[in-house]
Design an enzyme around this catalytic site. Structure first.
Site, mmCIF file in Angstrom:
data_model
loop_
_atom_site.group_PDB
_atom_site.id
_atom_site.type_symbol
_atom_site.label_atom_id
_atom_site.label_comp_id
_atom_site.label_asym_id
_atom_site.label_seq_id
_atom_site.Cartn_x
_atom_site.Cartn_y
_atom_site.Cartn_z
ATOM 1 N N TYR A 16 24.387 28.407 42.636
ATOM 2 C CA TYR A 16 24.148 27.285 43.546
ATOM 3 C C TYR A 16 22.945 27.538 44.453
ATOM 4 C CZ TYR A 16 28.375 24.800 42.142
ATOM 5 O OH TYR A 16 29.309 24.092 41.433
ATOM 6 N N ASP A 73 21.689 42.767 52.705
ATOM 7 C CA ASP A 73 23.111 42.997 52.471
ATOM 8 C C ASP A 73 23.874 42.462 53.666
ATOM 9 O OD1 ASP A 73 25.727 43.799 52.058
ATOM 10 O OD2 ASP A 73 25.072 45.414 50.727
ATOM 11 N N ALA A 74 24.502 41.314 53.462
ATOM 12 C CA ALA A 74 25.117 40.565 54.552
ATOM 13 C C ALA A 74 26.429 41.182 55.036
ATOM 14 C CB ALA A 74 25.328 39.113 54.125
ATOM 15 N N SER A 120 24.765 31.181 50.551
ATOM 16 C CA SER A 120 25.308 30.910 49.217
ATOM 17 C C SER A 120 25.739 32.221 48.590
ATOM 18 C CB SER A 120 24.243 30.203 48.362
ATOM 19 O OG SER A 120 24.788 29.899 47.092
ATOM 20 N N TYR A 172 35.110 26.631 48.460
ATOM 21 C CA TYR A 172 35.853 26.253 47.247
ATOM 22 C C TYR A 172 37.251 25.795 47.645
ATOM 23 C CZ TYR A 172 37.746 26.594 42.506
ATOM 24 O OH TYR A 172 38.335 26.321 41.308
ATOM 25 N N TYR A 182 42.237 32.767 41.727
ATOM 26 C CA TYR A 182 41.204 32.965 42.759
ATOM 27 C C TYR A 182 41.816 33.869 43.827
ATOM 28 C CZ TYR A 182 37.065 31.559 45.496
ATOM 29 O OH TYR A 182 35.878 31.526 46.195
ATOM 30 N N LYS A 190 37.681 31.749 52.069
ATOM 31 C CA LYS A 190 37.144 30.388 52.081
ATOM 32 C C LYS A 190 37.817 29.552 53.172
ATOM 33 C CE LYS A 190 34.007 30.656 48.847
ATOM 34 N NZ LYS A 190 32.608 30.874 49.285
ATOM 35 N N ARG A 223 26.889 33.646 37.843
ATOM 36 C CA ARG A 223 27.203 35.057 37.635
ATOM 37 C C ARG A 223 28.494 35.449 38.366
ATOM 38 N NH1 ARG A 223 23.890 39.782 36.504
ATOM 39 N NH2 ARG A 223 25.015 41.593 37.274
HETATM 40 P P1 NAD Z 1 25.965 33.527 42.427
HETATM 41 O O1 NAD Z 1 26.314 34.754 41.693
HETATM 42 O O2 NAD Z 1 24.737 32.782 41.997
HETATM 43 O O3 NAD Z 1 25.775 33.789 43.986
HETATM 44 C C1 NAD Z 1 26.458 34.748 44.717
HETATM 45 C C2 NAD Z 1 25.393 35.640 45.324
HETATM 46 O O4 NAD Z 1 25.950 36.465 46.351
HETATM 47 C C3 NAD Z 1 24.773 36.606 44.316
HETATM 48 O O5 NAD Z 1 23.367 36.391 44.275
HETATM 49 C C4 NAD Z 1 25.086 37.976 44.892
HETATM 50 O O6 NAD Z 1 24.049 38.892 44.662
HETATM 51 C C5 NAD Z 1 25.208 37.650 46.366
HETATM 52 N N1 NAD Z 1 25.909 38.630 47.191
HETATM 53 C C6 NAD Z 1 27.127 39.206 46.984
HETATM 54 N N2 NAD Z 1 27.417 40.063 47.976
HETATM 55 C C7 NAD Z 1 26.370 40.030 48.850
HETATM 56 C C8 NAD Z 1 26.069 40.699 50.068
HETATM 57 N N3 NAD Z 1 26.911 41.597 50.599
HETATM 58 N N4 NAD Z 1 24.894 40.422 50.687
HETATM 59 C C9 NAD Z 1 24.026 39.532 50.162
HETATM 60 N N5 NAD Z 1 24.258 38.864 49.007
HETATM 61 C C10 NAD Z 1 25.408 39.119 48.360
HETATM 62 O O7 NAD Z 1 27.249 32.618 42.355
HETATM 63 P P2 NAD Z 1 27.609 31.169 42.945
HETATM 64 O O8 NAD Z 1 28.861 30.808 42.253
HETATM 65 O O9 NAD Z 1 26.475 30.243 42.887
HETATM 66 O O10 NAD Z 1 27.984 31.493 44.457
HETATM 67 C C11 NAD Z 1 27.343 30.915 45.576
HETATM 68 C C12 NAD Z 1 28.376 30.344 46.536
HETATM 69 O O11 NAD Z 1 29.002 29.220 45.918
HETATM 70 C C13 NAD Z 1 29.498 31.321 46.895
HETATM 71 O O12 NAD Z 1 29.840 31.166 48.259
HETATM 72 C C14 NAD Z 1 30.639 30.831 46.022
HETATM 73 O O13 NAD Z 1 31.904 31.190 46.530
HETATM 74 C C15 NAD Z 1 30.400 29.343 46.101
HETATM 75 N N6 NAD Z 1 31.128 28.531 45.106
HETATM 76 C C16 NAD Z 1 30.984 28.778 43.768
HETATM 77 C C17 NAD Z 1 31.687 28.000 42.849
HETATM 78 C C18 NAD Z 1 31.537 28.238 41.351
HETATM 79 O O14 NAD Z 1 32.329 27.735 40.568
HETATM 80 N N7 NAD Z 1 30.526 28.972 40.917
HETATM 81 C C19 NAD Z 1 32.535 26.976 43.296
HETATM 82 C C20 NAD Z 1 32.645 26.733 44.662
HETATM 83 C C21 NAD Z 1 31.944 27.526 45.558
#
Ligand code: NAD
Length: 286
Positions: A16, A73-74, A120, A172, A182, A190, A223
């Protein structure tokens, strides 16, 4: 002047964060990215080698430019919080200034201010375990990486955000409805993120005129989602049961994010906005 956005949580072109960056870039924003330190090398190498060029194409045919990628690193607010083993880890030792406070300081030095902050990112080391089998450490790690990381980012970036700015995270529906699979405290994380969205909207709105919202997104094969293990089932379930029977594209979430970040949404704050083909509105699957 165009707006400047900092998007935390991009490490490839599948998630996202990437789609949000593209929608913001298409609307004229300058894009800064925060990438998780262990993923930084491969992301920057892939960018440089053109691996993402196809997915960098914007609606007008131009390519999205990322002005700068910051290691982040958050989970760590400042250097004093980083344990020795992480400091000496070879994936971290090659980068510097990647704690939240240092990234905000570096962005300030580089650009002065930003207008849009996007969170994100999420991480739950025990996400595949049911809540009843989740350890205290696993639960706290999920909340630290997925919820407090947002409080920390906003806290450190607010001083360099222009008034009228907008901040956004991704959540989510497992926060409010039972989504078996989950786990690991991710549903709890969340729920915290959504509650914090309201409180932070109050505090950031009153003190700095900044809006705070979260998008409750439907399932996407990112991912992170693939690591949970049930994403294909969730996508099929949504297509079968949602009011809009189509696969959700990341761009649809990106476009909603661009709207929320824009003056078109100037009275929207403290909101959980569903971008999920309407699945949240269903009471039973049919
Ligand atoms: P994504 O893998 O593209 O993004 C997650 C990112 O978080 C990755 O780039 C990872 O490197 C980074 N990350 C993890 N730990 C970290 C840290 N300590 N510091 C900095 N970065 C860190 O996956 P996504 O699914 O696009 O996730 C983005 C957001 O969307 C998340 O909050 C996820 O919960 C939310 N979301 C995803 C879905 C889905 O189905 N994919 C649905 C609803 C919400």
């Amino acid at each position: 002047r165009g707006k400047r956005a900092f998007i935390a949580g991009i490490a490839d072109d599948n998630g996202y964060g990437w789609a949000i960056a593209k929608s913001l870039a298409a609307a004229g924003a300058e894009i800064l990215v925060g990438t998780w330190v262990p993923a930084l090398n491969i992301f920057e190498t892939s960018l440089r080698r053109g691996k993402f060029d196809e997915s960098r194409v914007l609606p007008d045919g131009s390519l999205m430019e990322i002005t700068k990628v910051y290691p982040l690193d958050a989970v760590y607010d400042s250097l004093e919080d980083v344990p020795e083993d992480v400091k000496n880890n070879k994936r971290y030792a090659g980068s510097s200034n990647w704690t939240v406070k240092e990234v905000a300081e570096t962005v300030k030095q580089d650009f002065g201010t930003i207008d849009i902050l996007v969170h994100s990112l999420a991480n739950g080391p025990e996400v595949s375990k049911p809540l009843l089998e989740t350890s205290r450490n696993g639960y706290l790690a999920a909340v630290s990486a997925s919820s407090y990381s947002y409080v920390s980012l906003l806290k450190h970036f607010i001083p360099i955000m222009n008034p009228g700015g907008s901040s956004l995270s991704l959540t989510y529906i497992a926060s409010e409805r039972i989504i078996p699979g989950y786990g690991g405290g991710m549903s709890s994380a969340k729920a915290a993120l959504e509650s914090d969205t309201r409180v932070l909207a109050f505090e950031a709105g009153r003190q700095h005129k900044i809006r705070v919202n979260t998008i409750s997104a439907g399932p996407l094969r990112s991912r992170a989602a693939k690591a949970i293990g049930f994403i294909d089932t969730m996508i099929e379930y949504s297509i079968a049961n949602a009011p809009l029977q189509k696969e959700l594209s990341a761009d649809e979430v990106g476009n909603a994010a661009a709207f929320l970040a824009s003056p078109l949404a100037s009275a929207i704050t403290g909101a959980v906005i569903y971008v999920d083909n309407g699945l949240n509105a269903m009471g039973v699957g049919v």
